[in-house]
Every structure is written in structure tokens, then in C-alpha cells.
Design a protein around this motif. Sequence first.
Motif: not given
Length: 328
Positions: A99-109
Motif C-alpha cells: 500500500l505504501a508503494r502505491r502511495g497510501y498516506p502516513e497513518g494508514t493501518v
Amino acid sequence: MKRDEILEILEQKMGSRVSGEQLSRSLGVSRTAVWKQIKALRELGYRIAGSPRTGYLLEGVPDLLYPREIRKGLGTRSFGQEIFHFRRVGSTNQVAFDLARRGYPEGTVVVAEEQTSGRGRWQRPWFSPPETGIWLSLILRPDMAPVKVPQLTLVAGAACARAIHGCLGFRPAIKWPNDLLYNGKKLCGILVEMEAAAEQVHFLVIGIGINVNQEESDFPPELRETAASLRMVTGSRVARVPLVRRILEVLEEDYRDFCSSGFTGVRERWLEYETTLGKAVQVRLGEKQFTGTAEDLDAEGNLLLRLKDGKLQKIISGELTLCRQVDN
């Protein structure tokens, strides 16, 4: 979603029945549609008494890590405002990394009821049975160099210790850098993974695994001497959702303090719960092994180890074992 709206109405009328007709009018749907959503909620574990004829009464919510239940009353700015929930997943860290590589923001759980390929530090498997623990990963995007990331493992360890202490009233002990123990047995492990360039972190994922409601017999035989759960410590079942909320709240508070003010406050909080200093330890890093007495945590989060020959060795990372005795 109509399902969430039905829950909100039933929660507002907690202790009283709400007729199918009232729900139908409030939501602008047919009574048949209401019944279908009630049935779906029951399948998710919500205890709803009644029928279209007698009305509906919410008697209880499941102890499952549904995003709606976590966000309800969550006092954070960004942590947990977006939550992905899985009944079963290989690894929450892997999902969060993707998800982080796809650009999801800081704080995503990312949370799961069960992990089939959970892992801890040094790629060791992490036992993650269904609906008994907290298996959670969090995306962060700090503006920092990779060399500072080990300090974030201490941030996470101290925050989890504070959250558990605040919720349950007992003090877990931190074994450097971030394992949480009780009477020498492991309650919680933390794994930090990152994607970075030479001088800049692109993102990192903090994975938190907490043994919550297992009994001793639930652990595989090879783990029973070294693992424990919050239930084993307190003697009763522990509600997981409030604990997840509190972990996210404390972790966000400590993370923001670290990003704005540096490591000093983190070090003080870590020292309040540590169980390493003053003890004989062995630290293994690859082919190297150091044996001595853990003397201090320096201003950068490194462990200072007094070796048998009197020299002071700075340990940046490694696998630490508490020893009963170090020969002089």
C-alpha cells in the motif's frame, strides 16, 4: 453505507428496540433491505436481537478489529483514519508495504484477525492465530535519513508499553530494542521495515504483534517457555479494540514528539520500562557476538555494552539475549 447507518441508529437507542419501519423511514429503504443488512451484521458478529415484527435491539459488538469500531472514539489526527481489515492475511507488513508503494498516506493501518506468514525480526515466524492477538502494521513517511530509523523502533516499543500499562494497569518490560516482556516471557514484538535512498527514507512500516487472549495451551509447545499473553498476565480476556485505539493514540503522540523534538523524550520514556540495563547480556550480529553487561542507552538509542575486558562497545543493532550470568 446503509449497514453503518443502521448500527449508528441501534447504538443511539442502545437498550431499546428500534422497529424495522423506523429504520426503513430513516434510511429511505424498504423493510426488506433493512432485514438484509441486519442479517449481514449478524454474520459479522454483531449481536442483534429481534425481527422485522418485534423490532431490533443491539445487544453487543464483536471483539473483532473492524475499522468502524477502531475509529469510533479514536483520538488521533492521522493514525488509523484509514484502516484495512482482513480476516486472514499472509503478513500485515507485506500488505502495508504494498500500500505504501502505491502511495497510501502516513497513518494508514492494516490489521488482521489472523496471519499465516507473520514474521518478526531476523525473519523469524510470528505465531498469529485467529482472533486472539493484535496483528497490526502502520505506514509512516518521516522526513529523515535511514540512519535514524532504529530510533523509531524504540519509539514504537515505548509507546506500546505505555499503552498496555495505561489500559491494563501492569508494566510490561522492554528488552532492547523493543521486545515487550512480562516475567521474562514475550508479549509483543515489533518489526520496522523501510524503503529508502541513501540519505532519505521514502516510507517505513511498523509492524506490531501482541499476544492478547491466548492461553498457555494455545501456544505451540516450543513457545510455551518463552511466550505469554495479556490474558495470561491479567487472568481475564482483554478487549482488543480499545487497546488498538490506545496504541495508535500513544504512538502518534510519541512519533510526532520524536519528529519535532528529537530522541531525548523517547529515551526517557524507554528507560521507564526497560529491563536490560545492568544485566548480563549476549548480543549477536551476523557472525559477531558480544558478551558483557548492558550499561546504558546513549543519546542516539545505541546500547552501550561493557565487555569482560573493560572496554565499552556501542551496539547499533543485533539480537540480544538476557543471560543469567556472564563469567568474569
